[in-house]
Design an enzyme around this catalytic site. Structure first.
Site, short mmCIF file in Angstrom:
data_model
loop_
_atom_site.label_atom_id
_atom_site.label_comp_id
_atom_site.label_asym_id
_atom_site.label_seq_id
_atom_site.Cartn_x
_atom_site.Cartn_y
_atom_site.Cartn_z
N SER A 26 0.82 -1.22 0.00
CA SER A 26 0.00 0.00 0.00
C SER A 26 0.86 1.27 0.00
CB SER A 26 -0.93 0.00 1.21
OG SER A 26 -0.19 -0.20 2.40
N ASN A 113 -1.98 -2.63 13.32
CA ASN A 113 -3.43 -2.44 13.34
C ASN A 113 -3.84 -1.19 14.13
OD1 ASN A 113 -3.28 -4.80 11.98
ND2 ASN A 113 -4.22 -6.08 13.56
N THR A 158 -39.92 26.14 -8.91
CA THR A 158 -40.14 24.79 -8.39
C THR A 158 -40.46 23.97 -9.63
OG1 THR A 158 -42.51 25.06 -8.09
CG2 THR A 158 -41.13 25.66 -6.21
N HIS A 159 -40.01 22.73 -9.65
CA HIS A 159 -40.17 21.87 -10.83
C HIS A 159 -39.50 22.51 -12.06
CE1 HIS A 159 -43.30 19.83 -8.42
NE2 HIS A 159 -43.64 21.08 -8.10
N SER A 280 -15.26 24.95 -27.96
CA SER A 280 -15.43 23.69 -28.69
C SER A 280 -14.37 23.63 -29.78
CB SER A 280 -16.83 23.64 -29.30
OG SER A 280 -16.85 22.72 -30.37
N LYS A 286 -19.10 28.27 -29.42
CA LYS A 286 -19.42 27.68 -28.12
C LYS A 286 -18.60 28.23 -26.96
CE LYS A 286 -21.80 24.71 -27.17
NZ LYS A 286 -21.87 23.26 -27.36
N ASN A 288 -18.45 26.70 -23.13
CA ASN A 288 -19.02 25.60 -22.35
C ASN A 288 -18.69 25.71 -20.86
OD1 ASN A 288 -20.14 24.37 -24.63
ND2 ASN A 288 -18.24 23.28 -25.08
N GLU A 293 -19.66 21.63 -14.88
CA GLU A 293 -20.03 20.23 -15.15
C GLU A 293 -19.13 19.27 -14.37
OE1 GLU A 293 -21.80 21.03 -19.63
OE2 GLU A 293 -19.73 20.44 -19.37
N TYR A 320 -9.34 -6.64 12.99
CA TYR A 320 -8.75 -6.13 11.76
C TYR A 320 -8.75 -7.18 10.66
CZ TYR A 320 -5.46 -4.28 8.38
OH TYR A 320 -4.90 -3.84 7.21
N GLN A 325 -7.45 -2.09 4.32
CA GLN A 325 -6.43 -1.27 3.66
C GLN A 325 -7.05 -0.48 2.51
OE1 GLN A 325 -2.21 -2.57 3.22
NE2 GLN A 325 -2.78 -2.87 1.09
N LYS A 328 -7.94 3.55 2.48
CA LYS A 328 -7.07 4.72 2.26
C LYS A 328 -7.39 5.47 0.97
CE LYS A 328 -4.56 3.23 5.66
NZ LYS A 328 -5.19 1.88 5.54
N1 ARG Z 1 -1.23 -1.26 5.43
C1 ARG Z 1 -2.14 -1.77 6.39
C2 ARG Z 1 -3.47 -1.03 6.29
O1 ARG Z 1 -3.52 -0.02 5.69
C3 ARG Z 1 -1.60 -1.61 7.75
C4 ARG Z 1 -2.11 -2.59 8.74
C5 ARG Z 1 -1.62 -3.94 8.41
N2 ARG Z 1 -1.86 -4.86 9.43
C6 ARG Z 1 -1.78 -6.15 9.25
N3 ARG Z 1 -1.98 -6.91 10.25
N4 ARG Z 1 -1.58 -6.67 8.08
O2 ARG Z 1 -4.48 -1.45 6.79
#
Ligand code: ARG
Length: 464
Positions: A26, A113, A158-159, A280, A286, A288, A293, A320, A325, A328
């Site tokens: 990660s 964890n 409205t509408h 455009s 145009k 835009n 948007e 956990y 993971q 994130k």
């Molecule tokens: N990279 C892990 C996460 O974002 C960290 C925790 C990992 N813990 C484990 N027991 N594998 O959740």
């Protein structure tokens, strides 16, 4: 010999499959938690020292080492290019590289964890603060836009059918209110983010005598989590944050939609500045509203993240699981998206011109004063239901004649009700219509001026 390649050493005789390792890692995104994880590690280090696990010298060595890592990362653009499983193993490896085996003592009494939950909360609480400030800046822009066009009148819908006239400033303040609630929500989420899970270790709590409350104080957390199983597997704070963001994005999307409609040739209420428009490649005429948007479009991403997080969590057994993971990228992208969208929305508001002559004309056409005529009859003693019906018939006749209600003659009007007298024309005037909406929350100029002043006051009170 200690396995230095990954964090789980002895139990394993073979390394991980490369494709799996890539899948498992990660670091390419959680490097963002580097600063937060180091701060949390320094506090943990102090906790270990006070628990008698580390000597003063060891604790100092570790903390100095961590500070050095922070500085290096600041200095060296390629610092995060080294391969690592995640930000936690990266920091530990760098620390051991720098100070040797003492660095291996830092992970005593904690698990990744509780570590990741801590770093994530620490990081998020700062980001929430920044987003709150951006939302406030957008509120300022709304108040500015309202004040620049203080006398502008707008057909209210409205509408998406013309309904009753409102002040342009009233429209601006409607979005101001939404953002005020958004900021409140962010503050509430912040309070639940700001609780320390460190000390929960892997799932059962730690066996070292770490004063968790002292660690919490050290890191500026308002308290400590009360159940270790819950603490390492709780991502409510992330889901709530994305949820609050989703609502805010919905508001920004609606604002964008209003402005997209107002900028069409058909409406022509506003002119988008070149700075926020695109052309455009094919049609030379145009202009835009791409900025708007995209503001509307970006809301979808954040909704996606919210659904993703809820779905990711719903089947997880305590405590956990690595599924988590996945939290994130959803949160990182939400922060980035909301931050960008708030900034761009502010820029848009500072780059539009309101065609106040056109909006006033539009507010005066399309029978937006029909309700006024009904209210006029009520004042003359006609029950509202009957008045409503009478005015409905009057409008029907006016449409057939191609006239507005106030363009009908007194005789024509009296053909529908003999209660109508010459003062009806004053009652039907645009200014009178606006002035009459004078209860709290209404669009009368008096009320709107008060609301604008109150908005300014609020903004000053919580100037960050
Ligand atoms: N990279 C892990 C996460 O974002 C960290 C925790 C990992 N813990 C484990 N027991 N594998 O959740």
């Amino acid at each position: 010999m200690a396995n230095t390649k990954n964090l789980w050493g002895g139990r394993f005789t073979e390394g991980a499959n490369e494709t799996f390792a890539e899948f498992n890692n990660s670091f390419r995104f959680d490097f963002r938690l580097f600063g937060a994880d180091i701060r949390a590690s320094m506090a943990h280090c102090d906790g270990l020292f006070h628990a008698g696990v580390l000597t003063r010298l060891e604790a100092e060595r570790i903390k100095n080492g961590l500070v050095t890592l922070l500085k290096r990362a600041d200095f060296d653009k390629n610092y995060f290019n080294d391969p690592a499983e995640d930000v936690h193993s990266f920091i530990e490896a760098k620390l051991v590289q720098l100070i040797g085996d003492t660095g291996r003592k830092l992970h005593t009494g904690r698990s990744r964890n509780d570590q990741v939950a801590t770093a994530f909360r620490l990081w998020l609480r700062e980001e929430i603060g920044d987003l709150g400030r951006l939302a406030r800046a957008l509120q300022v822009a709304l108040v500015d836009l309202a004040e620049v066009n203080r006398d502008a009148v707008l057909p209210g819908y409205t509408h998406l059918q013309r309904a009753q006239p409102v002040l342009w400033a009233h429209w601006c303040l409607a979005y101001f209110e939404m953002l005020a609630r958004d900021r409140e929500r962010l503050d509430e989420v912040w309070r639940r983010v700001n609780i320390l899970p460190l000390g929960s270790a892997a799932l059962a709590g730690t066996s070292y005598e770490i004063d968790r409350e002292a660690v919490a104080r050290d890191l500026g957390f308002d308290g400590v989590t009360q159940n270790s199983l819950d603490a390492v597997s709780d991502r409510d704070f992330a889901i709530e944050f994305v949820g609050a963001s989703a609502i805010m994005m919905m508001h920004l999307s609606r604002l964008a939609e209003d402005l997209i409609v107002y900028a069409t040739t058909e409406f022509g209420f506003i002119e988008l500045g070149d700075a926020i428009s695109t052309g455009s490649s094919l049609m030379p005429q145009k202009k835009n509203p791409d900025a708007l948007e995209l503001i509307r479009g970006k809301a979808a991403r954040v909704y996606g993240h919210q659904t993703g997080l809820l779905t990711m969590m719903k089947g997880l057994p305590l405590a956990y699981n690595k599924d988590m993971q996945e939290d994130k990228e959803a949160v990182f992208d939400t922060v980035e998206t909301v931050s960008q969208t708030l900034r761009v929305t502010e820029i848009v508001l500072r780059n539009i011109g309101v065609d106040t002559a056109k909006t006033r004309r539009a507010a005066a056409r399309g029978y937006l004063n029909a309700t006024e005529l009904a209210d006029y009859l009520v004042q003359k003693g006609v029950p509202f239901r009957i008045a409503h019906d009478t005015v409905g018939r009057t409008v029907l006749a006016a449409i057939a004649k191609g006239k507005e209600l106030d363009e009908l003659s007194l005789e024509e009007l009296r053909g529908f009700s003999d209660k109508i007298e010459i003062d009806v024309f004053e009652a039907l005037s645009l200014d009178r219509t606006l002035r009459s909406k004078s209860q709290i929350g209404g669009t009368s100029p008096e009320r709107v001026n008060e609301a604008l002043a109150a908005a300014r006051r609020d903004l000053e009170l919580d100037a960050h």
